[in-house]
Structures are given as structure tokens and as C-alpha cells.
Design an enzyme around this catalytic site. Structure first.
Site, short mmCIF file in Angstrom:
data_model
loop_
_atom_site.label_atom_id
_atom_site.label_comp_id
_atom_site.label_asym_id
_atom_site.label_seq_id
_atom_site.Cartn_x
_atom_site.Cartn_y
_atom_site.Cartn_z
N SER A 231 9.90 65.19 52.72
CA SER A 231 9.23 66.08 53.68
C SER A 231 9.36 67.55 53.35
O SER A 231 8.39 68.30 53.46
CB SER A 231 9.80 65.86 55.08
OG SER A 231 9.81 64.52 55.40
N THR B 133 14.46 60.96 60.60
CA THR B 133 14.54 59.82 59.69
C THR B 133 15.84 59.05 59.90
O THR B 133 16.61 59.34 60.83
CB THR B 133 14.32 60.28 58.21
OG1 THR B 133 14.20 59.11 57.40
CG2 THR B 133 15.47 61.14 57.70
N LYS C 176 16.17 57.32 64.23
CA LYS C 176 14.85 57.12 64.87
C LYS C 176 14.97 56.50 66.26
O LYS C 176 14.10 56.71 67.10
CB LYS C 176 13.96 56.25 63.97
CG LYS C 176 13.50 56.99 62.72
CD LYS C 176 12.53 56.17 61.91
CE LYS C 176 12.17 56.88 60.63
NZ LYS C 176 11.23 56.13 59.80
N GLY D 182 14.29 46.09 61.10
CA GLY D 182 14.76 47.40 61.56
C GLY D 182 13.64 48.24 62.14
O GLY D 182 12.61 47.73 62.58
P1 NAP Z 1 16.60 50.33 59.06
O1 NAP Z 1 16.27 50.57 60.49
O2 NAP Z 1 17.95 50.58 58.54
O3 NAP Z 1 16.20 48.78 58.87
C1 NAP Z 1 16.05 48.13 57.68
C2 NAP Z 1 16.15 46.61 57.89
O4 NAP Z 1 16.21 46.08 56.59
C3 NAP Z 1 17.43 46.17 58.59
O5 NAP Z 1 17.25 46.10 59.96
C4 NAP Z 1 17.69 44.81 57.95
O6 NAP Z 1 16.97 43.77 58.65
C5 NAP Z 1 17.06 44.96 56.57
N1 NAP Z 1 18.12 45.21 55.58
C6 NAP Z 1 18.95 46.27 55.49
N2 NAP Z 1 19.80 46.13 54.45
C7 NAP Z 1 19.48 44.94 53.88
C8 NAP Z 1 20.01 44.22 52.77
N3 NAP Z 1 21.02 44.69 52.04
N4 NAP Z 1 19.44 43.03 52.46
C9 NAP Z 1 18.41 42.52 53.19
N5 NAP Z 1 17.88 43.17 54.25
C10 NAP Z 1 18.40 44.35 54.58
O7 NAP Z 1 15.66 51.16 58.10
P2 NAP Z 1 14.13 51.55 58.36
O8 NAP Z 1 14.04 52.84 59.07
O9 NAP Z 1 13.46 50.36 58.97
O10 NAP Z 1 13.60 51.82 56.87
C11 NAP Z 1 13.51 50.77 55.96
C12 NAP Z 1 12.79 51.21 54.69
O11 NAP Z 1 11.45 51.60 54.97
C13 NAP Z 1 13.44 52.40 53.98
O12 NAP Z 1 13.41 52.16 52.60
C14 NAP Z 1 12.54 53.55 54.33
O13 NAP Z 1 12.54 54.57 53.34
C15 NAP Z 1 11.20 52.85 54.38
N6 NAP Z 1 10.23 53.58 55.20
C16 NAP Z 1 9.15 54.11 54.57
C17 NAP Z 1 8.22 54.81 55.30
C18 NAP Z 1 7.02 55.37 54.61
O14 NAP Z 1 6.37 56.27 55.16
N7 NAP Z 1 6.65 54.87 53.45
C19 NAP Z 1 8.39 54.99 56.68
C20 NAP Z 1 9.51 54.42 57.30
C21 NAP Z 1 10.42 53.71 56.53
P3 NAP Z 1 17.72 42.37 58.96
O15 NAP Z 1 19.05 42.76 59.54
O16 NAP Z 1 16.80 41.74 59.91
O17 NAP Z 1 17.86 41.61 57.69
#
Ligand code: NAP
Length: 247
Positions: free
Chosen positions: A16, A60, A64, A129
Site C-alpha cells: 500500500s 491489514t 481486520k 480466515g
Molecule cells: P488469516 O485471517 O490469518 O486467515 C488465514 C486462514 O488460512 C486461517 O484462518 C487458516 O484457516 C488458514 N491457514 C493459516 N495458516 C495455515 C497453515 N499453515 N496451513 C493451512 N492453512 C492455514 O489471514 P487472511 O487475512 O485471511 O489472509 C490470508 C491471505 O490472503 C494472506 O496471504 C493475505 O496476504 C491474502 N490476502 C490478499 C488480498 C489481496 O488483495 N490479494 C486481500 C486479503 C488477503 P483454517 O484454520 O481454517 O485452516
């Protein structure tokens, strides 16, 4: 000067700051600045907003959801998703008001429309997540059936990775990685799915944008799929936040 910025932790590899600083420079916007505000705890937020008069903030990982109690209003989408990645500050009354939005939803919808998903296609959403919540909101809105895959399924509708088999992969032709698995610097990791059952009929989406081609996308590419990383979503959510801050 109008102040914008990003809160989260850690923030070393933030997109950002670069994006908005370049935007301000290219578009000759000289009265705006965008800075990073790494907060070790969300409890530092009140002190931050009393020391800087912000017009808008992006939010971020990992705040969130945790930011919500600090806001005065949530827009309907942020309320439905249960996560906020954009805050608009309004100083028209004495107390000031903070409104929360979820522009990840807008970003993912932009990505989905670019991909022109065929009708009656089902999706598998890896992870449960914050990003998964935004993705499933958009899938529901667009009448795309889906199943979530989680390491710890909390209901019968959520699938465990060990249950993924030929039948499930064959009946779900969109696979969306919403986990951070494979994100820089852990680029050698990827979600534990049976790639041998992915075919050229599949569409694979990774929300990760750094690296631009994650191991998940590289493995999927070998099976001849259509695919996309999270860059389109990232730009679209940033542009939507800018629009909200300037309304
Ligand atoms: P988050 O809230 O931490 O959630 C990620 C989910 O992934 C967790 O709830 C978990 O689900 C799963 N996870 C985490 N560690 C894991 C592991 N070691 N093995 C398997 N599953 C795992 O994070 P988030 O905010 O959702 O973001 C997730 C990803 O999306 C990040 O890489 C972020 O950069 C990306 N993102 C990109 C954009 C974009 O604009 N392109 C926007 C938002 C997010 P379970 O517990 O159900 O397994």
C-alpha cells in the site's frame, strides 16, 4: 496535509505505501501522504488516532476483526463479512466518527468478473480466515456454490484437507487459496491438496500476490489450468478505499 496510512503487524513488505505514494506522485496529488503504522497491539490504536489527524486508514493482518470495537459505524458489507480493511474518518461533528468498510470484497469481485467463471461451477475455498469470509461473501452474492476447506472443520459443511479426493476435486472446478501458505518468505510451501486431480477444466486463484506465482499456482499450472494471483484484487481494493476516502 491529508493523512492516510496502513495499520497492521508486521508491515515490512507492504504494497500500500508504495502504491499510494506512487499514485500521489503520478497524479500530482501534493496534499496527501501515506505512511505505515505498525501496531504491536490494537490497544495502541486510540493513541495513534489522537496523535495524527487521519482522513483514511487501511487495515491489514492481524487487525481486520480486532479493529471493529474501535469504530463508530460499519457499512453493510463489512458487517456481513465481519472484517474491516478500510476506515474513513469524518470530522463533521466534534467527536469525529470512524466508519469501517470491507473493500477486499470489492477487490475479489473484480477478480472474479475478470475470470468470467462459467455458470454452475462450484468452488473450493482453502482456509477459513478473514480473506475467506470476504471471498465466500462474494461467491454467495454471485450464486456460486462453494465448500470451505479447513485444518479444523468446525461444522459438517466444512471439509478437512485429508478428505479431498477425486470426486470432490472433479465437482469443484474453482479452487481459491485464501490461506497465507506460500506467501513470501515461505515460498516453498503450498496448501496440502491432491494436485493430481486438478485438470485443465479447473480455475485456480491464489489471493497471494507475493510471489506473483506461488507454489500453489505453479503446481496448478502443470495441470493446464486457468489461474490468477491476488494482484487484481489488491489494486481493486486499494482503488475502492481511495474512492471511499474521497466521497
Ligand atoms: P488469516 O485471517 O490469518 O486467515 C488465514 C486462514 O488460512 C486461517 O484462518 C487458516 O484457516 C488458514 N491457514 C493459516 N495458516 C495455515 C497453515 N499453515 N496451513 C493451512 N492453512 C492455514 O489471514 P487472511 O487475512 O485471511 O489472509 C490470508 C491471505 O490472503 C494472506 O496471504 C493475505 O496476504 C491474502 N490476502 C490478499 C488480498 C489481496 O488483495 N490479494 C486481500 C486479503 C488477503 P483454517 O484454520 O481454517 O485452516
Amino acid at each position: 496535509m491529508r493523512n492516510f496510512g496502513l495499520i497492521g503487524f508486521p508491515l515490512e513488505h507492504s504494497f500500500s505505501e508504495k502504491y499510494f505514494t506512487e499514485k500521489f506522485s503520478h497524479e500530482n496529488i501534493s496534499d496527501c501522504s501515506f505512511n505505515l503504522y505498525p501496531l504491536k497491539s490494537i490497544k495502541e490504536f486510540p493513541e495513534l488516532i489522537s496523535s495524527v489527524k487521519f482522513d483514511g486508514l487501511s487495515v491489514t493482518i492481524p487487525y481486520k476483526q480486532a479493529i471493529i470495537p474501535y469504530l463508530n459505524h460499519l457499512d453493510d458489507v463489512a458487517l456481513a463479512v465481519g472484517a474491516v480493511n478500510c476506515i474513513k474518518f469524518d470530522y463533521s461533528n466534534e467527536q469525529g466518527a470512524l466508519s469501517g468498510y470491507n473493500t477486499d470484497v470489492f477487490g475479489f469481485e473484480a477478480l472474479l468478473h475478470k475470470l468470467r467463471i462459467p455458470k454452475n461451477t462450484k468452488a473450493l475455498v482453502l482456509g477459513s480466515g478473514g480473506a475467506s469470509q470476504a471471498v465466500t461473501y462474494v461467491l454467495r452474492k454471485n450464486n456460486i456454490e462453494f465448500n470451505v476447506v479447513s485444518r479444523k472443520p468446525s461444522s459438517n459443511e466444512i471439509i478437512n484437507y485429508s478428505e479431498l479426493n477425486h470426486d470432490i476435486l472433479e465437482s469443484h472446478q474453482i479452487i481459491i487459496n485464501t490461506t497465507p501458505v506460500g506467501m513470501y518468505p515461505d515460498v516453498k510451501k503450498c496448501p496440502d491438496i491432491p494436485f493430481q486431480f486438478i485438470t485443465s477444466e479447473h480455475i485456480c486463484i491464489d489471493l497471494i500476490y507475493n510471489p506473483s506465482r506461488s507454489l500453489f499456482l505453479k503446481q496448478s499450472e502443470k495441470q493446464g489450468v486457468r489461474m490468477a494471483n491476488g494482484l487484481i484484487m489488491l489494486y481493486a481494493q486499494a482503488d475502492k478505499s481511495w474512492e471511499i476516502w474521497n466521497k
